[in-house]
Design a protein around this motif. Structure first.
Motif, PDB file in Angstrom:
ATOM      1  N   LEU A 167     134.150 -14.489  13.110  1.00  0.00           N
ATOM      2  CA  LEU A 167     135.033 -15.696  12.802  1.00  0.00           C
ATOM      3  C   LEU A 167     134.221 -16.904  13.789  1.00  0.00           C
ATOM      4  O   LEU A 167     133.452 -18.223  13.328  1.00  0.00           O
ATOM      5  N   SER A 168     134.380 -16.754  15.283  1.00  0.00           N
ATOM      6  CA  SER A 168     134.116 -17.842  16.006  1.00  0.00           C
ATOM      7  C   SER A 168     132.039 -17.531  16.065  1.00  0.00           C
ATOM      8  O   SER A 168     131.729 -18.441  16.388  1.00  0.00           O
ATOM      9  N   GLY A 169     131.879 -16.440  15.514  1.00  0.00           N
ATOM     10  CA  GLY A 169     130.535 -16.514  16.098  1.00  0.00           C
ATOM     11  C   GLY A 169     129.705 -17.302  14.849  1.00  0.00           C
ATOM     12  O   GLY A 169     128.446 -17.838  14.899  1.00  0.00           O
ATOM     13  N   TYR A 170     130.078 -16.574  13.444  1.00  0.00           N
ATOM     14  CA  TYR A 170     129.872 -17.524  12.349  1.00  0.00           C
ATOM     15  C   TYR A 170     129.627 -19.001  12.691  1.00  0.00           C
ATOM     16  O   TYR A 170     128.898 -19.781  12.577  1.00  0.00           O
ATOM     17  N   VAL A 171     130.598 -19.459  13.204  1.00  0.00           N
ATOM     18  CA  VAL A 171     131.049 -20.880  13.356  1.00  0.00           C
ATOM     19  C   VAL A 171     130.066 -21.441  14.771  1.00  0.00           C
ATOM     20  O   VAL A 171     129.711 -22.340  14.650  1.00  0.00           O
TER      21      VAL A 171
END
Length: 330
Positions: free
Chosen positions: A179-183
């Motif tokens: 999720l952090s990578g996507y953000v």
């Protein structure tokens, strides 16, 4: 057959001890007799009394909140509506502490000091009843000579039960699959209100008892340093007011980063990173790697700070993990 448990019976058990009854009554600004009347169903507290009770009994808050909602289904709605309004909060002192850290803390300690101030205050405000929350500050792993950010890392974290107080402080790298990578890759905040359903739309965190999450980039103009990621055990926890508040904290976090820690979108090319278990062997000798770099620099008469040496270790491990993903035999 025993009677079903209610918030009143739980309260009654808690206040069986006279000293504890007096202590709680003093904290709530009521008489001990009033507490007893609540427990025996002789009177009913107002909404703000129940909120105070949850706040002053954090270790019992999750159980009490669930049982209170069974008797007063409107309690959750009323509490949510009140949270849409600014809460009584020592904003001036908090901002004063942040500014004091910016102007008076040594550069090597500034990041840690500012981040910890923000973590403590945000956790206190976002999870006052200790229902279960984890907050992590995630930054970009410093890139190598190619100047391309290939992974992220959890730098600091803080949590409440059922998660660890030192939430997220285990060394491993995160990639585009998270999720952090996507953000970070998209530059957009993401809200997951129901982890069981929203995983079809966004990457989710493999965290036990997680039901909702919110993550937002830490940015300066168009450049990104990382993201602020918050997880909750409660579904649909991130109302618009809470999202706005988290965004304010993310904005404050920019003060903790140096200008060179922000990267243009064109320089962010996150890879897919393996699971934490696969990465563990690479981090097992992190300290030994650090000592080798520091000793080598000393032998060569090269000045290097421990922070710079740690950055180099992270880069070495990232390179090895990426190489192993390309050629598993290495």
């Amino acid at each position: 057959m025993s009677e079903p448990q209610t918030w009143r019976t739980v309260l009654g058990t808690i206040i069986e001890n006279v000293q504890e009854r007096r202590r709680i009554a003093t904290l709530l600004g009521i008489s001990p007799i009033t507490l007893t009347r609540w427990a025996t169903s002789e009177s009913t507290p107002r909404t703000h009394n129940l909120q105070q009770l949850l706040s002053e009994l954090p270790e019992h808050a999750p159980t009490l909140l669930q049982l209170i909602q069974e008797e007063f289904p409107e309690f959750a709605r009323q509490s949510s509506e009140e949270e849409e309004e600014p809460q009584a909060y020592p904003y001036s002192q908090f901002y004063a502490n942040i500014l004091q850290a910016v102007v008076s803390t040594a550069p090597m300690l500034r990041f840690w000091t500012i981040c910890n101030l923000i973590l403590q205050q945000s956790l206190q405000q976002l999870d006052p009843y200790h229902l279960g929350m984890g907050i992590t500050i995630i930054d970009c792993t410093p890139p190598g000579p190619e100047n391309k950010v290939r992974s992220l890392r959890i730098h600091l974290g803080l949590g409440t039960k059922p998660w660890d107080r030192n939430w997220g402080r285990w060394p491993h790298l995160l990639g585009i699959e998270t999720l952090s990578g996507y953000v970070v890759a998209t530059g957009h905040a993401v809200t997951i209100q129901d982890a069981k359903k929203d995983h079809m739309h966004y990457p989710t965190l493999p965290v036990e008892k997680l039901n909702s999450a919110y993550a937002t980039p830490i940015r300066h103009i168009d450049s990104i340093a990382g993201c602020l990621c918050i997880c909750s055990t409660q579904p649909h926890y991130f109302t618009q007011s809470r999202q706005n508040l988290i965004q304010n904290y993310a904005n404050l976090l920019t003060l903790a980063f140096d200008p060179e820690q922000f990267y243009a979108p064109a320089n962010i090319e996150l890879a897919i990173m393996p699971s934490e278990d696969v990465q563990k062997p690479y981090f097992a000798n992190f300290h030994q790697r650090l000592i080798v770099i520091l000793k080598k620099a000393a032998e060569q008469g090269v000045a290097i700070t421990q922070h710079a040496a740690e950055q180099r270790v992270w880069q070495e491990i990232e390179k090895e993990i990426l190489q192993a993903s390309i050629d598993p035999e290495t």
